[in-house]
Design an enzyme around this catalytic site. Structure first.
Site, PDB file in Angstrom:
ATOM      1  NE  ARG A  50     -18.070   4.106  -5.171  1.00 45.58           N
ATOM      2  CZ  ARG A  50     -19.230   3.576  -4.741  1.00 45.58           C
ATOM      3  NH1 ARG A  50     -19.280   2.311  -4.373  1.00 45.58           N
ATOM      4  NH2 ARG A  50     -20.319   4.314  -4.687  1.00 45.58           N
ATOM      5  CE1 TYR A 102       5.832  -1.500   1.867  1.00 46.68           C
ATOM      6  CE2 TYR A 102       3.523  -2.172   1.724  1.00 46.68           C
ATOM      7  CZ  TYR A 102       4.480  -1.172   1.796  1.00 46.68           C
ATOM      8  OH  TYR A 102       4.093   0.140   1.787  1.00 46.68           O
ATOM      9  CG  ASP A 174       3.025  -9.413  -2.762  1.00 45.93           C
ATOM     10  OD1 ASP A 174       3.416  -9.184  -3.926  1.00 45.93           O
ATOM     11  OD2 ASP A 174       2.854  -8.515  -1.924  1.00 45.93           O
ATOM     12  CE  LYS A 199       6.558  -1.029  -4.468  1.00 46.58           C
ATOM     13  NZ  LYS A 199       5.168  -0.902  -3.984  1.00 46.58           N
TER      14      LYS A 199
END
Length: 382
Positions: A50, A102, A174, A199
């Site tokens: 992690r 988005y 973004d 994406k």
């Protein structure tokens, strides 16, 4: 961090050029949750996955160099990356965001984090006067998508960066649609760059990933702590898939963009199409601004049909193009934003933007362009 090699060479080889220990050309998947210590205070540099994993580290360092950033942090999804950015702020803070973005980003700010006292204002960031009019004493950051989703509105990153610097704000960009191959917001004045790696970076519709890239070490340290503490970290296998996807990023984007330009021009000529929204069209409103801050136009467009009764027919008739959410893969996808990606955007904002029953979005892949145009022609009609 400056590029010492060309973008394409770094994308193909990765930051390490493979695995030094074994000579493996493909960087290994270190499918390990924990790592052995050689003794007290004698770590290999990896303790618990992690906190860090070698495969994720390779993906992060590779993307950081490609974006021109000091460091990158890999998350389990793009939404997780944006969530980490939100954790930089506290109750009572105010964030300005692009109104065309988005739907998941909108949901985070207006639904989830509103309950924690975070204030958000959604405006047209293509007009800097709107931004100046929206500034408050408690404003802490501006978050923009450019080009935006799904209307492809282009915000001038340099102009917004001037505002944020003058007012001591963070600028978050973004960069999912154009990727660092076509646009590097950090070099234009942004403080943080976020990606949905799901994406174009991944490029094959087979992974979930998100990234934040930055240059400021103090901010990066805060984000790393948030990253480890909240736990939405990028898995070793998805890290490897990102590395594999980045290897062909430039080739895929060039082919997809070439296809997109041809499809945009085809749609413009179709009498059943009212308008095409694509940054690569010279008559498009954001064309010149985009040209001044990027080297490409991307592979996503939207278009409006004149008769909404045509929408279900198009979605049922396409054969090569797939009716599905998401974007950025090698396959061409068609999406109906009003019921899919933007279903949770308030009606007044959707109406203002033009996200309605007439609008479709295309993410153009790398298939044969003649096949794609014939598919659209059969679906839309002449």
């Amino acid at each position: 961090m400056t590029l010492k090699k060309s973008f394409e060479t770094i994308a193909v080889s990765g930051i390490s050029g493979g695995d030094e220990a074994t000579g493996a050309i493909s960087f290994p998947i270190y499918q390990a949750a924990t790592f052995k210590h050689h003794g007290l205070n004698n770590s290999t540099g990896y303790d618990y996955a992690r906190a860090q994993n070698p495969t994720r580290e390779e993906a992060e360092k590779t993307l950081a160099v490609l974006e021109g950033g000091k460091s990158a942090i890999g998350f389990s999804s793009g939404v997780a990356a944006i969530t980490a950015c939100i954790h930089l702020f506290k109750s009572g803070d105010h964030i300005i965001l692009s109104d065309d973005l988005y739907g998941g980003t909108y949901r985070l700010f207006d639904d989830i984090f509103r309950d924690f006292g975070l204030e958000a204002t959604f405006i047209d960031t293509t007009d800097t006067q709107n931004i100046l009019n929206s500034l408050k004493e408690n404003t802490k950051a501006i978050l923009i998508e450019t080009p935006s989703n799904p209307m492809m509105k282009v915000t001038d990153i340099r102009a917004v960066a001037e505002i944020t610097k003058e007012n001591g704000l963070l600028l978050i960009v973004d960069n999912t649609f154009l990727t660092p191959y076509y646009q590097r917001p950090l070099e234009l004045g942004a403080d943080l760059v976020v990606h949905s790696g799901t994406k174009f970076l991944g490029g094959h519709h087979d992974l979930l990933a998100g990234f934040i890239v930055a240059n400021d070490e103090e901010i990066l340290q805060k984000l790393r702590r948030i990253h480890m503490s909240t736990g939405a970290t990028l898995s070793p296998f998805d890290s490897w898939l990102i590395l594999r996807g980045i290897k062909t990023l430039h080739i895929r984007l060039e082919r997809s963009q070439e296809n997109t330009i041809k499809i945009a021009k085809f749609l413009e000529r179709n009498p059943k199409v009212e308008k095409v929204y694509y940054v690569g069209l010279e008559n498009f409103e954001g064309y010149e601004v985009n040209k001044g801050q990027s080297t490409g136009f991307g592979a996503t467009l939207s278009f409006r049909v004149k008769d909404k009764e045509l929408i279900p027919k198009i979605l049922e008739r396409v054969k090569i193009i797939r009716f599905a959410e998401s974007l950025g893969g090698v396959e061409t996808l068609i999406t109906y934003p009003i019921t899919q990606t933007h279903s949770e955007i308030p009606e007044d904002i959707k109406k203002r933007l033009g996200v309605d029953e007439y609008l479709l979005r295309l993410s153009v892949g790398i298939e044969n362009i003649d096949d794609l145009i014939k598919d659209l022609e059969n679906a839309i009609g002449k």
